[in-house]
Design an enzyme around this catalytic site. Sequence first.
Site, short mmCIF file in Angstrom:
data_model
loop_
_atom_site.label_atom_id
_atom_site.label_comp_id
_atom_site.label_asym_id
_atom_site.label_seq_id
_atom_site.Cartn_x
_atom_site.Cartn_y
_atom_site.Cartn_z
N CYS A 9 11.61 -35.60 13.04
CA CYS A 9 11.49 -36.42 11.83
C CYS A 9 10.48 -37.55 12.01
CB CYS A 9 12.85 -37.00 11.46
SG CYS A 9 12.83 -37.92 9.92
N CYS A 62 14.28 -44.43 12.39
CA CYS A 62 15.66 -44.96 12.34
C CYS A 62 16.17 -45.10 13.79
CB CYS A 62 16.55 -44.02 11.54
SG CYS A 62 15.84 -43.59 9.92
N CYS A 113 18.81 -42.74 15.44
CA CYS A 113 18.81 -41.30 15.14
C CYS A 113 18.19 -40.44 16.23
CB CYS A 113 18.11 -41.04 13.82
SG CYS A 113 18.25 -39.29 13.34
N CYS A 122 28.07 -29.33 3.20
CA CYS A 122 27.03 -30.36 3.23
C CYS A 122 25.91 -29.90 4.15
CB CYS A 122 27.59 -31.67 3.78
SG CYS A 122 29.03 -32.24 2.87
N CYS A 129 26.53 -30.22 -1.18
CA CYS A 129 25.98 -31.56 -0.94
C CYS A 129 24.77 -31.40 -0.04
CB CYS A 129 27.02 -32.44 -0.26
SG CYS A 129 26.39 -34.09 0.12
N CYS A 186 26.56 -39.67 -2.84
CA CYS A 186 27.26 -39.92 -1.57
C CYS A 186 26.40 -40.94 -0.84
CB CYS A 186 27.37 -38.62 -0.78
SG CYS A 186 28.02 -38.83 0.89
N ARG A 239 34.74 -41.79 3.50
CA ARG A 239 34.71 -40.79 4.57
C ARG A 239 34.64 -41.41 5.96
NH1 ARG A 239 30.66 -36.63 3.41
NH2 ARG A 239 32.41 -35.78 2.29
N1 SAM Z 1 16.87 -37.47 7.04
C1 SAM Z 1 17.71 -37.75 5.96
C2 SAM Z 1 17.93 -39.22 5.75
O1 SAM Z 1 17.92 -39.97 6.70
O2 SAM Z 1 18.13 -39.62 4.60
C3 SAM Z 1 19.05 -37.05 6.03
C4 SAM Z 1 19.77 -36.88 7.37
S1 SAM Z 1 20.28 -38.36 8.21
C5 SAM Z 1 20.67 -37.74 9.80
C6 SAM Z 1 21.82 -38.77 7.43
C7 SAM Z 1 22.57 -39.98 7.90
O3 SAM Z 1 23.20 -39.71 9.13
C8 SAM Z 1 21.80 -41.25 8.18
O4 SAM Z 1 21.51 -41.96 7.02
C9 SAM Z 1 22.78 -42.02 9.05
O5 SAM Z 1 23.61 -42.83 8.25
C10 SAM Z 1 23.60 -40.92 9.72
N2 SAM Z 1 23.33 -40.88 11.18
C11 SAM Z 1 22.24 -40.40 11.79
N3 SAM Z 1 22.31 -40.55 13.12
C12 SAM Z 1 23.49 -41.14 13.38
C13 SAM Z 1 24.16 -41.57 14.57
N4 SAM Z 1 23.59 -41.44 15.77
N5 SAM Z 1 25.38 -42.14 14.46
C14 SAM Z 1 25.95 -42.29 13.25
N6 SAM Z 1 25.37 -41.91 12.10
C15 SAM Z 1 24.16 -41.36 12.14
FE1 SF4 Z 2 14.85 -38.92 10.03
FE2 SF4 Z 2 17.08 -39.40 11.34
FE3 SF4 Z 2 16.03 -41.31 9.84
FE4 SF4 Z 2 17.12 -39.13 8.66
S1 SF4 Z 2 18.20 -40.69 9.85
S2 SF4 Z 2 15.17 -40.11 8.16
S3 SF4 Z 2 16.62 -37.57 10.19
S4 SF4 Z 2 15.09 -40.39 11.68
#
Ligand code: SAM
Ligand code: SF4
Length: 326
Positions: free
Chosen positions: A59, A63, A66, A103, A134, A194, A266
């Site tokens: 990606c 973040c 992530c 989902c 979802c 959501c 959730r």
């Molecule tokens: N890439 C898209 C986005 O960020 O909108 C969708 C997938 S992203 C993985 C969805 C959500 O997963 C993130 O907004 C975050 O809240 C959660 N998430 C991701 N990594 C995480 C982690 N290590 N621990 C807890 N929640 C996590």
């Molecule tokens: Fe990309 Fe992870 Fe951020 Fe979603 S949460 S936009 S998968 S870096």
Amino acid sequence: MDKLSDQDLRHDWPVAEVEALFALPFNDLIFRAQGVHRQRFDANEVQMSTLLSIKTGGCAEDCAYCPQAAQYQTGVEADKLMQVEKVVGAAKAAKDGGASRYCMGAAWRELKDRDVEAICDIVKGVKDLGLETCMTLGMLTEKQADALAAAGLDYYNHNIDTSPEYYGEIISTRTMQDRFDTLQHVRDAGMKVCCGGIVGLGEGRRDRAAMLATLANMAEHPESVPINMLVQVEGTPLHGTDRLDPLEFVRTIAVARILMPASMVRLSAGRETMSDELQALAFLAGANSIFCGPKLLTTANPAQPRDEALFDKLGLKPMPVQRHHA
Ligand code: SAM
Ligand code: SF4
Ligand code: DTB
């Protein structure tokens, strides 16, 4: 159960008032949250969703929590979007195993127009199995949101993640306003929202209060509010962050329940390392939805036997689909 009207829902929470809820004696807070919960829900029912990563890793966003961000070395390999038939096959297996909501997540910054057709085919295929659908695919334009809604997508997940003040510490590649824009497109297209966030990012209590106030002060409460506990993954900047006190996590769930009484709250990421007792407290505080199955997107989640044993011990039942369908 008394059917309360949505007019009873508040959208004017000052952060200080939310902080005051956080500061209540624990027993008072949980008692109040459980009371709110029982006005609208069967307190012994928990909605179960299955999660599938349909496009993993690589990606472009940064973040800090992530494991799927391309710029961190986490061992997650980048894959292409899964074939429609494969996704529908996996959804069928989940349905046969008792899932009611499916989902699907993609590690994208935003949905690209070239992928819209395949995504809509996936939505139609999963929906035709009789499952609620979802998706979480990153940012959407107005037109893309309309296309997903027309394909039959029920919910779109897009989190605000943290407070407006702390947001810049966690993500630099898109703003919170970008997220509000996508959420508006989802609402305008008539899909259910959501939207939640993560705790344990090193934020303070004021940030947790401000995040929940931001969600509750939206024109309509998100129908579903995931509260994720950070899953710390080696290679991400947040690996090694001080862990959030588990009772503060329970307080966060309780405050979410009080602020958004009609929403599904959730108990989302982080269950793998939570004790049965902590999860029981989260349900007592008003959480009524979980992800089931051994994997979230890339990290571990409790497998079915552990959840079955927990539900047995607590006398919890899976929520029938019509209850959370309205
Ligand atoms: N890439 C898209 C986005 O960020 O909108 C969708 C997938 S992203 C993985 C969805 C959500 O997963 C993130 O907004 C975050 O809240 C959660 N998430 C991701 N990594 C995480 C982690 N290590 N621990 C807890 N929640 C996590
Ligand atoms: Fe990309 Fe992870 Fe951020 Fe979603 S949460 S936009 S998968 S870096
Ligand atoms: C959400 O708020 N939590 C889910 C779902 N929406 C897509 C994802 C949690 C991901 C946890 C880290 C991982 O497994 O990669």
